[in-house]
Design an enzyme around this catalytic site. Structure first.
Site, PDB file in Angstrom:
ATOM      1  N   GLU A 168      14.312 -14.859   0.537  1.00  0.00           N
ATOM      2  CA  GLU A 168      14.599 -16.033   1.381  1.00  0.00           C
ATOM      3  C   GLU A 168      13.665 -17.186   1.013  1.00  0.00           C
ATOM      4  O   GLU A 168      13.855 -18.311   1.437  1.00  0.00           O
ATOM      5  CB  GLU A 168      14.379 -15.687   2.867  1.00  0.00           C
ATOM      6  CG  GLU A 168      15.357 -14.678   3.429  1.00  0.00           C
ATOM      7  CD  GLU A 168      14.878 -14.097   4.774  1.00  0.00           C
ATOM      8  OE1 GLU A 168      13.937 -14.647   5.381  1.00  0.00           O
ATOM      9  OE2 GLU A 168      15.452 -13.066   5.181  1.00  0.00           O
ATOM     10  N   ASP A 186       0.819  -1.209   0.000  1.00  0.00           N
ATOM     11  CA  ASP A 186       0.000   0.000   0.000  1.00  0.00           C
ATOM     12  C   ASP A 186       0.859   1.268   0.000  1.00  0.00           C
ATOM     13  O   ASP A 186       1.882   1.328   0.700  1.00  0.00           O
ATOM     14  CB  ASP A 186      -0.884  -0.025   1.263  1.00  0.00           C
ATOM     15  CG  ASP A 186      -1.936   1.050   1.264  1.00  0.00           C
ATOM     16  OD1 ASP A 186      -2.746   1.094   0.332  1.00  0.00           O
ATOM     17  OD2 ASP A 186      -1.958   1.863   2.218  1.00  0.00           O
TER      18      ASP A 186
END
Ligand code: NOJ
Length: 550
Positions: free
Chosen positions: A267, A218
């Protein structure tokens, strides 16, 4: 059905190697208005689970879900008080996990919406900050500043809230004010504070560990603020960035934060993040450099309107800019913040749709024309390389509900603008699923009233009708898979004024007639016509229509 272009074994292998987000059709679910399973009039997470097969059958690849977290009820869920749970009105944490699990079973990806710029004033950090008092470390996670003028009774500077009024609210009668670029119930976080940075990494990992495939971030362009709180220059737009420096929008410092999030995503396998960044077109590529966001919304497509020159200029420019940084372009026609495009495209060109909601003249709307053009623009969107973001209900051709009575309005814009801006409720009215069911099959008495005209747009009456918008979307998405995602090439065709067309590597050509005269189509088989299957034989493309030619 026309056969797909020939594919070699190598092409197939290459397709599987391409990251899914580079060419996904993503369906945006505004959960409060999607499907209500417990009858309280508010859509819920279980409603998403129930309708996932509908989305699979529609043919999208991914689902983006607007915020569903516990919140202060000030801005449709964008005022989050706990990032790692679910608003009890919308379900439980298990429901949010179930959405991911069920979507994966159906071969769909899931993007959750994260809100880093601000939290709710009900967030424990903000409650702690207010209780702690001036100068206390708990306040440093936010932007508390002393006011200006005698007694500090004036805001610290001239920054403006996106929802109207100053971007500052005074703490009681004290000299202290806090910053909120949105509602006063949405205090901005201080992204220079290490705890803010660390907590957000944990929030991302919390959802990544639960299998979410991506995030919509956002207001990614407003996270960093000017270090010395510089005033807006006279005449500088408070809410929009140009190419020049702005004190709280699109600041260079925010890219380090994006890089940090990217390292967290990296990751994990195959995850993505897409930035909501309302920035100047020359700045958008900065957000999608290889170590930052994967994609950024391209709102130019949404604002180009019905203008062939603007569309023809924008498509190659935006595509090339995304490719230069190894991203892909995105295409958005509507979302939960914008007047629905079926309505926008039915307004005269000089009318500002947001102002028209309140000021009219409402007779200026040609709803039929808007719908016709919306169908044509969908064909353009799905034929382009990159990702298409579909807002719930656009596949039903839903119009904006511009005539909601003031008493029904919930958007803080209405209140903060002192009733001079109607706000975004008109595009958030709950979906009509079944024409003859109570509340059109949405669930309980909807939190925003559905107009009777939604009946004819219900999903069940459109399903199976080849002339419906729903079937146009289904067929387009099916053909898109076969014709529009093999490569990322797009070549503009040389066509007369008012007509825009482009060719894809597969041989598919998409042509839209935005002019006033019929356009004689070049040779080729019409795969899909925006006006419906009855029109696939015509040699002329009427104004307002689009085709896919093989
Ligand atoms: C952008 C969101 O799309 C909008 O709905 C919200 O009001 C603001 N950001 C504030 O979070």
């Amino acid at each position: 059905m026309t056969p797909a272009p020939a594919t070699t074994q190598n092409d197939v292998a290459a397709r599987d190697d391409v990251a899914w987000w580079r060419r996904a059709a993503v369906y945006q679910v505004y959960v409060r208005s999607f499907r209500d399973t417990d009858g309280d009039g508010v859509g819920d997470m279980a409603g998403i689970v129930e309708k996932l097969p509908y989305l699979r059958d529609l043919g999208v690849d991914a689902v983006w879900v607007n915020p569903f977290y516990p919140n202060g009820g000030r801005d449709g869920g964008y005022d989050v008080s706990d990032h790692c749970d679910v608003d009890p009105r919308l379900g439980t944490l298990e429901d949010a996990e179930r959405v991911i699990e069920r979507a994966h079973e159906l071969g769909l990806r899931v993007i959750y919406d994260v809100v880093p710029n601000h939290v709710s004033w009900e967030h424990p950090w903000f409650i702690e900050a207010l209780a702690a008092g001036p100068g206390e470390p708990a306040r440093d996670r936010f932007h508390f500043r002393e006011g200006s003028g005698p007694d500090g009774a004036e805001p610290p500077n001239n920054w403006r809230s996106f929802f109207g009024g100053p971007a500052w609210t005074r703490v009681g009668e004290s000299r202290w004010w806090y910053l909120h670029l949105f509602d006063e119930g949405q205090p901005d976080l201080n992204w220079e504070h290490p705890e803010v940075l660390e907590r957000f990494d944990d929030v991302l990992r919390f959802w990544l560990d639960r299998g979410v495939d991506g995030f919509r971030v956002d207001v990614a362009h407003s996270i960093a603020k000017h270090p010395e709180w510089k005033d807006l220059e006279p005449g500088q737009d408070a809410l929009e960035v140009g190419a020049e420096e702005h004190p709280y929008l699109d600041r260079d410092e925010l890219h380090d934060i994006a890089r940090r999030w990217r390292r967290v995503l990296d990751e994990y396998d195959d995850r993505m993040m897409v930035a909501e960044a309302y920035v100047h077109r020359t700045r958008r590529p900065l957000y999608v450099r290889p170590d930052e966001y994967h994609q950024a919304f391209n709102f130019e497509f949404l604002s180009v309107g019905w203008d062939a020159d603007a569309l023809g200029e924008m498509i190659p420019t935006v595509t090339a800019a995304a490719h230069e940084v190894d991203s892909t372009p995105t295409w958005v026609l509507s979302n939960h913040d914008q007047v629905r495009h079926t309505t926008r495209l039915g307004l005269p060109p000089d009318v500002n749709a947001k102002e028209w909601l309140l000021d009219g003249p409402h007779e200026a709307l040609d709803a039929k024309l808007g719908l016709r053009r919306a169908r044509a623009m969908a064909l353009v969107m799905f034929a382009l390389p990159g990702s298409a973001y579909v807002y719930q209900g656009e596949e039903l051709g839903l119009p904006e509900v511009w005539d909601l009575p003031p008493s029904a309005l919930r958007d803080p814009t209405w209140r903060r603008s002192g009733g001079t801006e109607k706000g975004r409720d008109g595009c958030r009215v709950p979906l009509p699923w079944e024409a003859d069911a109570p509340n059109f099959g949405f669930g309980g008495e909807p939190w925003l009233p559905q107009p009777p005209r939604f009946r004819g747009r219900a999903a069940d009456v459109q399903a199976g009708d080849p002339a419906s918008v729903l079937e146009l979307y289904r067929v387009a998405l099916e053909l898109r898979d076969r014709w529009c995602i093999e490569d990322e090439q797009v070549d503009l065709l040389d066509l007369p004024n008012g007509v825009v067309g482009f060719a894809r590597g597969s041989g598919l050509r998409c042509i839209i007639n935005m002019g006033d005269e019929p356009f004689t189509l070049p040779d080729g088989e019409v795969l899909l016509h925006s006006a419906g299957p009855a029109h696939t034989d015509g040699a002329d493309l009427a104004p307002g229509d689009a085709v896919w030619l093989a």
